[in-house]
Design an enzyme around this catalytic site. Structure first.
Site, PDB file in Angstrom:
ATOM      1  N   GLU A   1       0.811  -1.238   0.000  1.00  0.00           N
ATOM      2  CA  GLU A   1       0.000   0.000   0.000  1.00  0.00           C
ATOM      3  C   GLU A   1       0.834   1.272   0.000  1.00  0.00           C
ATOM      4  OE1 GLU A   1      -2.858  -0.718  -0.759  1.00  0.00           O
ATOM      5  OE2 GLU A   1      -2.968  -2.791  -0.115  1.00  0.00           O
TER       6      GLU A   1
ATOM      7  N   ASP B   1       2.557  -7.410   2.914  1.00  0.00           N
ATOM      8  CA  ASP B   1       1.227  -7.239   2.342  1.00  0.00           C
ATOM      9  C   ASP B   1       0.316  -7.178   3.564  1.00  0.00           C
ATOM     10  OD1 ASP B   1      -0.841  -9.301   0.095  1.00  0.00           O
ATOM     11  OD2 ASP B   1      -1.234  -7.448   1.188  1.00  0.00           O
TER      12      ASP B   1
ATOM     13  N   LEU C   1      -2.753  -6.550   4.158  1.00  0.00           N
ATOM     14  CA  LEU C   1      -4.024  -7.283   4.110  1.00  0.00           C
ATOM     15  C   LEU C   1      -4.130  -7.958   2.755  1.00  0.00           C
ATOM     16  CD1 LEU C   1      -6.253  -7.626   6.240  1.00  0.00           C
ATOM     17  CD2 LEU C   1      -7.679  -6.290   4.740  1.00  0.00           C
TER      18      LEU C   1
HETATM   19  P1  AHG Z   1      -4.325  -8.366  -2.234  1.00  0.00           P
HETATM   20  O1  AHG Z   1      -5.700  -8.418  -1.652  1.00  0.00           O
HETATM   21  O2  AHG Z   1      -3.236  -8.258  -1.192  1.00  0.00           O
HETATM   22  O3  AHG Z   1      -4.186  -7.305  -3.308  1.00  0.00           O
HETATM   23  O4  AHG Z   1      -4.045  -9.782  -2.899  1.00  0.00           O
HETATM   24  C1  AHG Z   1      -5.033 -10.343  -3.682  1.00  0.00           C
HETATM   25  C2  AHG Z   1      -4.435 -11.465  -4.469  1.00  0.00           C
HETATM   26  C3  AHG Z   1      -4.273 -12.763  -3.682  1.00  0.00           C
HETATM   27  O5  AHG Z   1      -4.701 -12.670  -2.357  1.00  0.00           O
HETATM   28  C4  AHG Z   1      -5.153 -13.750  -4.418  1.00  0.00           C
HETATM   29  O6  AHG Z   1      -4.479 -14.953  -4.602  1.00  0.00           O
HETATM   30  C5  AHG Z   1      -5.407 -13.079  -5.752  1.00  0.00           C
HETATM   31  O7  AHG Z   1      -5.304 -11.685  -5.539  1.00  0.00           O
HETATM   32  C6  AHG Z   1      -6.774 -13.378  -6.265  1.00  0.00           C
HETATM   33  O8  AHG Z   1      -6.859 -12.751  -7.538  1.00  0.00           O
HETATM   34  P2  AHG Z   1      -8.130 -13.028  -8.474  1.00  0.00           P
HETATM   35  O9  AHG Z   1      -9.297 -12.420  -7.755  1.00  0.00           O
HETATM   36  O10 AHG Z   1      -7.770 -12.344  -9.765  1.00  0.00           O
HETATM   37  O11 AHG Z   1      -8.246 -14.522  -8.633  1.00  0.00           O
HETATM   38 MN    MN Z   2      -1.987  -9.952  -1.473  1.00  0.00          MN
HETATM   39 MN    MN Z   3      -2.941  -6.660   0.094  1.00  0.00          MN
HETATM   40 MN    MN Z   4      -4.326  -5.261  -3.062  1.00  0.00          MN
END
Ligand code: AHG
Ligand code: MN
Ligand code: MN
Ligand code: MN
Length: 341
Positions: free
Chosen positions: A99, A119, A121
């Site tokens: 972030e 990361d 969250l």
């Molecule tokens: P974040 O919430 O930290 O940005 O990470 C999200 C990531 C990870 O947690 C997950 O494996 C992936 O995004 C899911 O992505 P899709 O929704 O595209 O499948």
């Molecule tokens: Mn993530």
């Molecule tokens: Mn995140």
């Molecule tokens: Mn994110």
């Protein structure tokens, strides 16, 4: 003589880390104090996640991050929590967060010899539906921390291959709150005992099965996958004679999908595709820490053609394709990718 870790059910994370530290006579407890502050950041985030519905912490914060993600309120709250608690440990010189566009350089008088990427969250798209989310961190040693004057210096010093990780782990805010971490000699899982406010050892020395029966990928992206990835996934669904198909489990929070893979075996994939040539997951605070844990548990982590831990980062938010889990399953995937690369 007692090891100090008798089989009691209250081996707390702090006690465990102190015990581990005794194996490194040269360490003065800096990592122990740093992990105590990381542990507190996870407990505070856990508390915010669990009261979010009541305290009106759901929904968007209004901003976005450098990766292009919209920031949920809890993304921002957990990011602030991690920054303030970790900086107060006085054990880090650099903090990188999903972030924060730039690395955070800690004031000289407050600085320590470690760098941390986190990361705060993970799985934000799942927050409002109360689906499991988590936090991920990787800790590096910065031998020249006192020579850091600019954010460029900070980025250069923390951009180390995952092989150099000193400690990495994740917290998972699920039906129970887990903290899973490794210092480079095995993987250990802790569960938060709310009555104590302490993480207690519940999964000593986690080992991932050599092969599993579950694959985990967002099938909605299959139109854009490379042919070799599509062929591999197809082989799991339509196996050769006599073999049964794999099951699909996909939560959409990396922490939850990786934790299930670590305990049950199988393979977690976030492939590159035509839209995202390097995949979606970021190397420094998602790919590398999880790869470190997978290898420490006897598993494997690959981009499809190279080991994730061998990648030398060139930018702090760079993405990497991710295939990680049971050793044999990841080898199978690599054989598909290498046969066409
Ligand atoms: P974040 O919430 O930290 O940005 O990470 C999200 C990531 C990870 O947690 C997950 O494996 C992936 O995004 C899911 O992505 P899709 O929704 O595209 O499948
Ligand atoms: Mn993530
Ligand atoms: Mn995140
Ligand atoms: Mn994110």
């Amino acid at each position: 003589p007692p090891t100090g870790l008798e089989e009691t059910d209250s081996v707390t994370l702090t006690r465990f880390v102190l015990h581990e530290q005794r194996k490194h006579p040269e360490s003065q407890g800096d990592l122990t104090l740093l992990l105590t502050s990381v542990q507190l950041a996870c407990k505070v985030t856990d508390s915010c996640v669990r009261k979010a519905g009541i305290a009106k912490l759901y929904g968007l914060a209004g901003g976005g991050n450098v990766s292009g993600d919209l920031q949920q309120k809890l993304d921002v709250i957990s990011n602030e929590t991690f920054k303030v608690n970790i900086e107060s440990s006085q054990k880090v010189a650099v903090m990188v967060s999903e972030e924060e566009e730039l690395p955070i350089v800690v004031e000289k008088h407050n600085r320590g010899k470690y760098g941390i990427a986190f990361d705060p969250l993970d799985g934000s798209s799942n927050i409002d539906s109360n689906v499991t989310i988590g936090s991920i961190f990787s800790i590096f040693h910065l031998p020249d921390a006192e020579d850091i004057h600019t954010t460029d210096d900070a980025a250069r010093q923390i951009m180390q291959p995952g092989r150099k990780i000193v400690a990495a782990g994740y917290a998972m805010y699920g039906s129970a709150t887990n903290l899973v971490l490794s210092f480079g000699n095995g993987v250990h899982g802790f569960t938060l005992d709310p009555s104590l406010g302490e993480f207690v050892l519940t999964h000593p020395n986690i080992r991932i099965p050599r092969r599993g029966k579950i694959y985990s990928v967002n099938e909605g992206n299959c139109k854009n996958w490379d042919k070799s990835v599509a062929q591999y996934i197809h082989s799991l669904k339509f196996p050769s004679e006599g073999k049964s198909p794999y099951s699909l489990r996909y939560i959409g929070s990396m922490v939850a999908d990786v934790h299930r893979t670590l305990l049950y075996g199988g393979i977690f994939c976030y492939p590159a595709d035509k839209k995202n040539p390097n995949g979606k997951l970021r190397l420094l605070y998602e790919g590398a820490p999880m790869a470190f844990i997978m290898e420490q548990a006897g598993g494997k982590a690959s981009t499809g053609t190279e080991n994730i831990l061998d990648i030398q980062p060139h930018s702090i938010h760079q993405r990497t394709p991710v295939f990680m889990g049971s050793y044999e399953d990841v080898c199978d995937l690599e054989s598909f990718c290498k046969s066409t690369s």
